[in-house]
Design an enzyme around this catalytic site. Structure first.
Site, PDB file in Angstrom:
ATOM      1  N   GLU A  16     -52.132  -9.601 -24.002  1.00 18.28           N
ATOM      2  CA  GLU A  16     -52.407 -10.495 -25.137  1.00 18.28           C
ATOM      3  C   GLU A  16     -51.102 -11.044 -25.692  1.00 18.28           C
ATOM      4  OE1 GLU A  16     -55.007  -9.117 -28.328  1.00 18.28           O
ATOM      5  OE2 GLU A  16     -56.064  -7.795 -26.941  1.00 18.28           O
ATOM      6  N   GLU A  33     -55.539  -1.116 -27.743  1.00 22.12           N
ATOM      7  CA  GLU A  33     -54.533  -0.969 -28.807  1.00 22.12           C
ATOM      8  C   GLU A  33     -54.627   0.329 -29.592  1.00 22.12           C
ATOM      9  OE1 GLU A  33     -54.671  -4.531 -31.190  1.00 22.12           O
ATOM     10  OE2 GLU A  33     -53.320  -5.531 -29.799  1.00 22.12           O
TER      11      GLU A  33
HETATM   12  C1  GAL Z   1     -55.100  -7.848 -30.974  1.00 24.32           C
HETATM   13  C2  GAL Z   1     -56.480  -7.377 -30.583  1.00 24.32           C
HETATM   14  C3  GAL Z   1     -57.461  -8.528 -30.417  1.00 24.32           C
HETATM   15  C4  GAL Z   1     -57.307  -9.520 -31.509  1.00 24.32           C
HETATM   16  C5  GAL Z   1     -55.902 -10.000 -31.503  1.00 24.32           C
HETATM   17  C6  GAL Z   1     -55.635 -11.110 -32.463  1.00 24.32           C
HETATM   18  O1  GAL Z   1     -54.459  -6.912 -31.731  1.00 24.32           O
HETATM   19  O2  GAL Z   1     -56.442  -6.638 -29.412  1.00 24.32           O
HETATM   20  O3  GAL Z   1     -58.764  -8.025 -30.363  1.00 24.32           O
HETATM   21  O4  GAL Z   1     -57.610  -8.915 -32.734  1.00 24.32           O
HETATM   22  O5  GAL Z   1     -55.046  -8.938 -31.811  1.00 24.32           O
HETATM   23  O6  GAL Z   1     -54.376 -11.611 -32.242  1.00 24.32           O
END
Ligand code: GAL
Length: 748
Positions: A462, A381
């Site tokens: 994610e 990210e």
């Molecule tokens: C993303 C990140 C993860 C976790 C997640 C929570 O932005 O890559 O490590 O923090 O959000 O939803």
């Protein structure tokens, strides 16, 4: 031949570090690795407690086998910023907390007693990844993986890269590029032989070459009768290398598999066959002991993903994880997306150089694992940075042309330097909230997130997570929404041929920094809690598995008249891989309800949803009317395969103490999980049972964390760790309402 010996026992550990004392054995606690410098409470702790230096020391007595040979310590990983000293002299410094390194002891070894001192610095050094910004996870300090003593000939085998260039052909080829270690610059020549064997040890092929210099390549051709490595049949083969030079012999064995893995604009292909990737992100953390868990616990996580959650892929967010975990993925057929350490922040030139070295170390460590199908070569990210990411990609392709690269971003229209655009698509939100959500938009279109109109390989890395944190003991309506969000995204991914697959955020809840989580230093983002006990959302994944591998029938309810707003249990999601479910409310005739293909047209196994399409509110009665028992029966191929009864008046009936295993190994810091649950008269978890239980353990071992637990949502978990001695462990769990429960473990 080479000696590889576990070097985990009998370290002397203390807080602080004094350079002037690095040559003298100091007072301290005797510990075994893997070790966490500080064991934190379950939640509400101060994470700066471990953000400081610590000293580990161990005596290494001279042994006749060292004579004329090279002696190394191999550190599988240390967190972080470590310096190794031998008899007071600095041998090596290694900054990264996730990749292995070797300390070459040879030049400084004395023929008597030698003292190894390791300084590790848990402070979050902003000069190295992942530090310098905020991070949503903890980087627990310690010698938290295994350490090995390696004694090898002066010229030895350092590494091998095994490739299977034509894996899908009938007659297959293997090439093995072998790298030699020659720290004394002996430039020795000799011969190298490689043997490929099956799991049962039988030999398939052998090949030899003469060696001079530090590299040699062995080629094996025309290999017949080879099984492909696949998720359902993860066939592994072994390459055994023998090196002979005037300075002695050396042997190295590595496992590998024959497979192809390719992300295309039309989806992912494993061995040329389309496979929709369905998985979760995993951190490498546990309550109390942080990162410091050995082989069994690492393997168990892989098993949970594959067998309990029916996943076919895991992303090792956000760093290279234990070799035990990845080896297990090879063995059970769980695909892996592995990535370099980092979280959003990119540091300066030196920081980036270290990150580029992380790419090298990750790939050189793991390039023979058939389970790994893609290298993540971006800081998770982070913003675009052309030169930095051009280099991480260049290096990854140079080191390993057989795998594609990805780079996980949440920004849209990011510069695509990787082979696969890997996107954290946090979009599914709620109507009423501002920010990065668009109500019930499930996923954005690939062209919208990438800004690229030509077809490109695309994967969702994610989703969910912070968009909808949910505790295992949250109110059932919230959990139903949590489940729905996972299902909606799984369905959208399953139905979109452009998307290779997805890894949801995330496998289990994790401890985190104060800037994240629920204020108690936990991010409740998992489909499992920190003990790996399932929330309802876990069954959104589990139910996608084939019923022949396990029937899933999980109504998303605590089955009570008054748990939800206005009362009742409708709409009721029943997560299942059955063909249909028959539901009975008290003495009412059974209702047969089929999976909801209307809402979830693409899921392999949509849930059965009981709502006003299938029942009338009268059938379930309304607020103030008698609440009745619910019976759920799942059918596969016309046969009743599972029945579940949810009583109308649940009472605490059983204190269940369930260890994952009762046979432990001595001298390994072998840790086994135990789950304690309070069940009703029909064997269902009592979701609001929150009384204390006390744990007592006798025998050669210990309970990790406190001996007093309060059940949370009717359950708790802990790990029992074997000690140095063999014998029996007796665990007793006492509580106010139940007779004591005991479990015996054997440690051998
Ligand atoms: C993303 C990140 C993860 C976790 C997640 C929570 O932005 O890559 O490590 O923090 O959000 O939803």
């Amino acid at each position: 031949m080479r000696i590889i010996e576990n070097f985990n026992a009998n370290w002397r550990f203390r807080h602080g570090f004094d350079r002037a004392q690095a040559g003298a054995l100091q007072e301290g606690e005797t510990v075994r690795l893997p070790h966490s410098a500080v064991e934190l409470p379950y939640n509400y702790f101060d994470e700066t407690e471990y953000q400081k230096p610590f000293t580990y020391q161990k005596v290494l007595d001279w042994r006749p086998e060292f004579e004329g040979r090279e002696v190394f310590l191999v550190f599988d990983a240390t967190m972080a910023d470590s310096v190794v000293y031998l008899n007071g002299t600095e041998i090596i410094a290694h900054k990264d907390g996730y990749t292995p390194f070797e300390a070459r002891l040879t030049p400084h070894l004395t023929r008597g007693r030698n003292l190894v001192t390791v300084k590790i610095d848990g402070s979050e050094n902003p000069e190295i990844p992942p530090f310098g910004g905020q991070i949503d996870y903890l980087c627990y300090a310690g010698l938290y993986r295994d350490v090995w003593l390696k004694v090898a000939s002066p010229v030895s085998i350092a590494n091998v890269k095994i490739e299977t260039p034509d894996a899908l052909k009938e007659a297959k080829t293997v090439t093995a590029r072998v790298f030699l270690a020659d720290p004394q610059d002996l430039a020795a020549s000799g011969s190298l032989t490689g043997r490929i064997s099956r799991k049962d040890g039988s030999e398939i092929a052998a090949s030899s070459v003469a060696v001079s210099g530090r590299q040699a390549t062995l080629t094996f051709t025309g290999l017949a009768g080879i099984e492909l490595w696949d998720i359902d049949n993860p066939a592994l083969y072994t390459l055994t290398l023998h090196l002979e030079t005037a300075h002695g012999a050396d042997v190295l064995t590595r496992r590998f598999g024959f497979r192809t893995a390719l992300f295309t604009p039309d989806g992912f292909l494993l061995n040329g066959r389309p496979l929709k990737l369905r998985g979760l992100n995993r951190h490498q953390s546990w309550p109390h002991t942080g990162y410091a868990m050995g082989r069994r616990a690492q393997e168990k996580d892989a098993d949970i993903l594959k067998y309990d959650l029916a996943c076919n892929i895991v992303r090792t967010s956000h760093y290279p994880q234990s070799k035990w975990f990845i080896e297990r993925c090879d063995e059970i057929g769980l695909l892996v997306f592995e990535e370099i350490p980092g979280w959003q922040h990119i540091g300066g030139e030196a920081w980036q150089k270290e990150s580029i070295e992380n790419v090298r170390r990750m790939i050189e460590r793991d390039w023979n694992h058939p389970s790994i199908i893609i290298w993540g070569v971006r800081i998770n990210e982070s913003q675009d940075n052309h030169d930095f990411y051009a280099e991480t990609n260049r290096l990854a392709r140079e080191l390993d042309p057989t795998r594609q690269t990805g780079g996980v971003r949440f920004i849209t229209n990011s510069e695509l330097l990787e082979d696969v655009y890997t996107m954290n698509d946090f979009i599914l939100g709620s109507e009423e909230l501002p920010g990065n959500n668009r109500g019930r938009v499930v996923l954005r279109d690939r062209v919208e997130t990438t800004g690229i109109t030509r077809p490109i390989p695309y994967m969702i890395t994610e989703y969910n997570g912070h968009m909808y944190p949910t505790k295992r003991f949250d109110q059932e309506q919230r959990q139903a929404e949590h489940v729905t969000r996972h299902l909606l995204i799984l369905d959208a991914v399953a139905g979109d041929g452009d998307i290779s697959g997805s890894t949801g955020w995330c496998m289990f809840d994790y401890n985190t920094h104060k800037d994240f989580g629920s204020g108690d230093r936990i991010c409740y983002h998992g489909v499992l809690d920190m003990y790996r006990i399932p929330k309802f959302a876990a069954y959104a994944y589990a139910s996608q598995g084939d019923p022949k591998d396990g029937v899933v029938l999980q109504p998303v309810t605590f089955w009570a008249r008054g748990e939800r707003n206005i009362g009742g249990v409708l709409p009721l999601i029943i997560l299942t891989n059955c063909d249909y479910v028959e539901v009975k409310f008290g003495e009412w005739p059974a209702k047969r309800v089929h999976p909801d293909r209307e809402t979830y047209p693409h899921l392999p196994h949509p849930p059965v949803v009981l709502d006003l399409r299938s029942v009338t509110p009268q059938e379930f009665g309304t607020w103030g009317r008698v609440w009745r028992e619910g019976t759920f029966t799942g059918y596969v191929d016309g046969k009743a395969v599972k029945t579940l009864t949810l009583p109308a008046d649940p009472v605490p009936a059983t204190l269940e103490v369930c260890p994952d295993d009762t046979a432990l190994r001595a001298g390994e810091k072998d840790a086994v999980r135990v789950v304690v649950r309070v069940l009703d008269q029909c064997g269902n978890l009592l979701p609001y049972f929150e009384e204390p239980v006390s744990l007592a353990l006798s025998g050669p071992g210990r309970i990790i964390g406190p001996a007093d637990h309060t059940l949370k949502g009717g359950a708790t978990g802990f790990w029992i760790e074997a000690g140095e001695e063999q014998g029996q462990l007796e665990l007793t769990v006492t509580s106010r309402r139940f007779a004591p429960r005991s479990v015996t473990f054997t440690v051998s």
